[in-house]
Scaffold this motif. Sequence first.
Motif, short mmCIF file in Angstrom:
data_model
loop_
_atom_site.label_atom_id
_atom_site.label_comp_id
_atom_site.label_asym_id
_atom_site.label_seq_id
_atom_site.Cartn_x
_atom_site.Cartn_y
_atom_site.Cartn_z
N ALA A 81 31.35 60.44 36.76
CA ALA A 81 32.20 60.61 37.95
C ALA A 81 30.96 59.78 39.00
N SER A 82 31.74 58.78 39.93
CA SER A 82 30.75 57.84 40.26
C SER A 82 31.06 57.55 41.40
N TRP A 83 30.47 57.24 42.70
CA TRP A 83 30.37 56.76 44.02
C TRP A 83 30.51 55.53 43.75
N TYR A 84 30.84 55.16 45.76
CA TYR A 84 31.01 53.71 46.10
C TYR A 84 30.86 53.76 47.96
N GLY A 85 30.79 52.74 48.10
CA GLY A 85 30.23 53.44 49.38
C GLY A 85 30.34 52.02 50.55
N PRO A 86 29.48 51.97 51.07
CA PRO A 86 28.99 50.66 52.34
C PRO A 86 29.42 48.96 51.34
N GLY A 87 29.50 49.02 50.42
CA GLY A 87 30.24 47.82 50.33
C GLY A 87 31.48 47.39 49.78
N PHE A 88 31.93 48.47 50.35
CA PHE A 88 33.69 48.85 49.94
C PHE A 88 34.34 49.22 51.35
N HIS A 89 33.24 50.28 51.73
CA HIS A 89 34.06 50.45 53.52
C HIS A 89 35.24 49.61 54.29
N GLY A 90 35.65 50.26 54.76
CA GLY A 90 36.22 49.11 55.76
C GLY A 90 37.54 48.07 55.42
N LYS A 91 37.54 48.35 53.84
CA LYS A 91 38.43 47.72 52.61
C LYS A 91 39.55 47.90 52.22
N THR A 93 42.51 49.38 50.42
CA THR A 93 42.96 50.81 49.04
C THR A 93 44.08 50.38 48.45
N ALA A 94 44.13 50.68 47.29
CA ALA A 94 45.03 50.32 46.55
C ALA A 94 46.41 51.02 46.80
N ASN A 95 46.43 52.17 48.41
CA ASN A 95 47.95 52.74 48.45
C ASN A 95 48.27 51.98 50.14
N GLY A 96 47.18 50.88 50.40
CA GLY A 96 47.06 49.93 51.64
C GLY A 96 46.39 50.74 53.13
N GLU A 97 45.52 51.68 52.54
CA GLU A 97 44.58 51.66 53.51
C GLU A 97 43.19 51.44 53.71
N ARG A 98 42.47 51.79 54.87
CA ARG A 98 41.28 51.26 55.13
C ARG A 98 40.01 52.48 53.91
N TYR A 99 39.64 52.09 53.53
CA TYR A 99 38.28 52.34 52.85
C TYR A 99 37.27 53.38 54.08
N ASN A 100 37.03 54.75 53.26
CA ASN A 100 36.26 55.12 54.82
C ASN A 100 35.55 55.81 53.74
N GLN A 101 34.35 55.32 53.48
CA GLN A 101 33.10 56.37 53.11
C GLN A 101 32.96 58.05 53.40
N TYR A 102 33.35 57.89 54.51
CA TYR A 102 33.19 59.30 54.89
C TYR A 102 34.00 60.43 55.31
N ALA A 103 35.61 59.68 54.59
CA ALA A 103 36.75 60.27 54.42
C ALA A 103 36.60 60.74 52.38
N MET A 104 37.20 61.83 52.61
CA MET A 104 37.32 63.08 51.32
C MET A 104 38.62 62.54 50.75
N THR A 105 37.74 61.25 49.82
CA THR A 105 38.60 60.69 49.29
C THR A 105 38.12 60.29 47.62
#
Length: 256
Positions: A81-91, A93-105
């Motif tokens: 497993a890896s993780w992704y954060g600041p560079g994608f925050h607010g962009k 996602t594949a299901n149309g949501e906004r990526y939130n690095q502080y959510a459990m996704t």
Amino acid sequence: MAGGVSRQDRNRPRGGTRAPGRRVPVFLLALLVCCALALAGCGGSRSWRKGGVAGTKPYTVRGKTYYPLKSAHGFVEEGVASWYGPGFHGKTTANGERYNQYAMTAAHKLLPLGTKVRVTHLGNGRSVIVRVNDRGPFVDDRVIDLSRTAATRLNMMGSGTARVRIQSLGGIRELAENGDIKGNFYVQVGAFGSKESAYKLIEVLARAGHKGRLQYGSNSLWNVQVGPWPDSAGAERMLAVFRALFPTAFVVGGAE
């Protein structure tokens, strides 16, 4: 589309594979069974909120086409497993949501979007539950990309990657009205390179009043599993009992 390579995708030490299960003295298992019914009868069942199961259409990234699973039932996978954060925050996602690095996704290449999975760090035993809302990571040796918060709770921020086990908590068709997951569930208590050694553990379990089964898995080992239970709550309660003697035990979904 988020879920690509994070700044942690440099070369990192990789964890080892899970060790085969160990034999357990009969008297210890018998003692454990004495308190099994009492322990299994206490504690409330875990409840998972319903989430949409979508995003199963094929898609192409970097010239490679991926074919998502139609169902997550019984899905178990081990890998890095890896993780992704600041560079994608607010962009998006594949299901149309906004990526939130502080959510459990999390991002996964093949699981249906909306699937909830338990991710267990095989190095320290910590686990989290995340919802798949994105695609990735598109790196050959990675199986899941976690949000910053999920990675923090697994204590993998320092290394950037970790070897994990991913277990599906079911899709919408497998959820009862109270949120429990219905189906056949087992507790895996051991894995052996020798079929004979696996049968010996099944015999020990039988003498203690537990029905075991033998499954040859994708890990190329003979897996000893106890059950079945008709729902995830029952299996989870018994998991707490078996882990007293089998620390690496975990719940798996069986065939319907």
